[in-house]
Design an enzyme around this catalytic site. Structure first.
Site, PDB file in Angstrom:
ATOM      1  N   GLU A  80      39.462  42.876  27.300  1.00 59.27           N
ATOM      2  CA  GLU A  80      39.761  41.436  27.309  1.00 59.27           C
ATOM      3  C   GLU A  80      39.341  40.761  26.007  1.00 59.27           C
ATOM      4  O   GLU A  80      38.667  39.724  26.018  1.00 59.27           O
ATOM      5  CB  GLU A  80      39.119  40.745  28.520  1.00 59.27           C
ATOM      6  CG  GLU A  80      39.872  41.030  29.821  1.00 59.27           C
ATOM      7  CD  GLU A  80      39.686  39.949  30.867  1.00 59.27           C
ATOM      8  OE1 GLU A  80      40.432  38.961  30.829  1.00 59.27           O
ATOM      9  OE2 GLU A  80      38.788  40.098  31.727  1.00 59.27           O
ATOM     10  N   TYR A 107      41.549  48.672  30.362  1.00 55.23           N
ATOM     11  CA  TYR A 107      41.398  47.474  31.180  1.00 55.23           C
ATOM     12  C   TYR A 107      42.423  47.548  32.307  1.00 55.23           C
ATOM     13  O   TYR A 107      43.596  47.232  32.127  1.00 55.23           O
ATOM     14  CB  TYR A 107      41.598  46.211  30.336  1.00 55.23           C
ATOM     15  CG  TYR A 107      41.525  44.925  31.123  1.00 55.23           C
ATOM     16  CD1 TYR A 107      40.527  44.725  32.073  1.00 55.23           C
ATOM     17  CD2 TYR A 107      42.453  43.905  30.929  1.00 55.23           C
ATOM     18  CE1 TYR A 107      40.460  43.554  32.802  1.00 55.23           C
ATOM     19  CE2 TYR A 107      42.388  42.731  31.643  1.00 55.23           C
ATOM     20  CZ  TYR A 107      41.394  42.559  32.583  1.00 55.23           C
ATOM     21  OH  TYR A 107      41.329  41.388  33.307  1.00 55.23           O
ATOM     22  N   ASP A 158      36.860  48.468  32.080  1.00 56.71           N
ATOM     23  CA  ASP A 158      36.831  47.660  33.289  1.00 56.71           C
ATOM     24  C   ASP A 158      37.907  48.196  34.209  1.00 56.71           C
ATOM     25  O   ASP A 158      39.089  47.997  33.961  1.00 56.71           O
ATOM     26  CB  ASP A 158      37.092  46.191  32.920  1.00 56.71           C
ATOM     27  CG  ASP A 158      37.143  45.282  34.132  1.00 56.71           C
ATOM     28  OD1 ASP A 158      37.032  45.783  35.275  1.00 56.71           O
ATOM     29  OD2 ASP A 158      37.315  44.060  33.944  1.00 56.71           O
ATOM     30  N   ASN A 174      38.139  47.486  37.473  1.00 53.20           N
ATOM     31  CA  ASN A 174      38.408  46.566  38.577  1.00 53.20           C
ATOM     32  C   ASN A 174      38.402  47.282  39.922  1.00 53.20           C
ATOM     33  O   ASN A 174      39.120  46.899  40.858  1.00 53.20           O
ATOM     34  CB  ASN A 174      39.722  45.808  38.357  1.00 53.20           C
ATOM     35  CG  ASN A 174      39.507  44.533  37.553  1.00 53.20           C
ATOM     36  OD1 ASN A 174      38.586  43.754  37.826  1.00 53.20           O
ATOM     37  ND2 ASN A 174      40.334  44.314  36.542  1.00 53.20           N
ATOM     38  N   ASP A 202      31.322  37.296  31.692  1.00 57.96           N
ATOM     39  CA  ASP A 202      30.987  37.505  33.108  1.00 57.96           C
ATOM     40  C   ASP A 202      30.683  38.981  33.396  1.00 57.96           C
ATOM     41  O   ASP A 202      30.277  39.320  34.506  1.00 57.96           O
ATOM     42  CB  ASP A 202      32.053  36.945  34.059  1.00 57.96           C
ATOM     43  CG  ASP A 202      33.475  37.281  33.669  1.00 57.96           C
ATOM     44  OD1 ASP A 202      33.704  37.846  32.580  1.00 57.96           O
ATOM     45  OD2 ASP A 202      34.378  36.975  34.474  1.00 57.96           O
TER      46      ASP A 202
END
Length: 262
Positions: free
Chosen positions: A34, A105, A146, A148, A246
């Site tokens: 990101e 990602y 990441d 997710n 975050d």
DNA sequence: ATGGTGGCCCGGCCA
């Protein structure tokens, strides 16, 4: 050798924090997700001043992945190695000191009934095919980023709060296990059996300070690397302070000599 | 409390 991965949630917004973090922790390789930058907008000079060469893959505004390395970044590839769209700049690879490193990602599924959820599962399947066709599980390969996906219930603050939600559904976890079955290990789990260690906390509602997080940022490595890993940590300090991402960075140390070393 | 915050960049979208 130290490899780290960090979803920075906009490198424009995070550049001072990322540079400061690099100076403190000095990973040999940092995978970022990101970046939300176009390739031509990447702040290469700032990284070069710290000794990092960078390979980036981004279109701006959304997604964007990068690998910063002090050990070279040979044979860079963006996407899945062809002109095929990788659902918006979500995978980049380079060889750093003989290790084939990937920064990924994985799409956010949003909800189980969303088309984005189906796209997420398809993307994970595509990644598995990429590994089968482009990589060798008997060599040193790292897939960092990441995902997710929280691999199991230890990786969420309250499994009951996630019933019926994305990040924990069985198809997502099965897709992740399929990646591992190719020949990868979630190396954090080699060093930590306990739950409650997280890499992401929602900005909202004070989730970080309440301990409401998930472990969705992973370093997956082939057996040859896993056996040489000596520690794996999540730097939750990076989630504190002013203008944090975050996500917190994951750091893995390996007993691997830098290229050219005996 | 079906909210909240923070990034994109200015009206919502995305996480």
């Amino acid at each position: 050798m130290r490899i780290a991965t960090w979803n920075v949630n906009s490198l424009n917004a995070r550049l001072p924090r990322v540079l400061e973090w690099l100076e403190e922790h000095r990973p040999d390789v940092l995978c970022m997700q990101e970046t939300k930058l176009a390739d031509e907008a990447f702040p290469s000079l700032a990284f070069a001043q710290l000794g990092y060469e960078v390979v980036h893959h981004g279109n701006g505004r959304w997604n964007g992945v990068a690998i910063a390395s002090t050990l070279g970044a040979e044979n860079p590839t963006q996407g899945f190695g062809s002109l095929e769209d990788d659902y918006g700049c979500r995978i980049v690879a380079a060889t750093c000191a003989g290790i084939r490193v990937h920064s990924v990602y994985v799409p956010n599924g949003r909800s189980l009934d969303s088309e984005h959820y189906r796209a997420k599962l398809a993307w994970l399947t595509r990644l598995r095919t990429y590994l089968l066709e482009q990589c060798d599980p008997t060599r040193d390969v790292a897939v960092c980023g990441d995902f997710n996906v929280a691999p199991d219930d230890r990786d969420v603050w309250d499994p009951a709060a996630f019933v019926g939600a994305t990040h924990v559904s069985e198809p997502e976890r099965a897709a992740l296990r399929n990646l591992l079955d190719w020949g990868l290990e979630d190396v954090f789990r080699r060093h930590h059996g306990e739950g409650g260690i997280f890499s992401w906390w929602d900005y909202r509602a004070g989730d970080f300070h309440q301990g409401r997080g998930m472990r969705i940022d992973l370093v997956l490595v082939t057996k040859s690397l896993a056996e040489r890993s000596v520690s794996a940590e999540i730097d939750r300090n990076a989630r504190k302070g002013k203008k944090p991402s975050d996500h917190a960075p994951v750091i893995v140390d390996f007993e691997v000599a830098a290229a050219g070393q005996p």
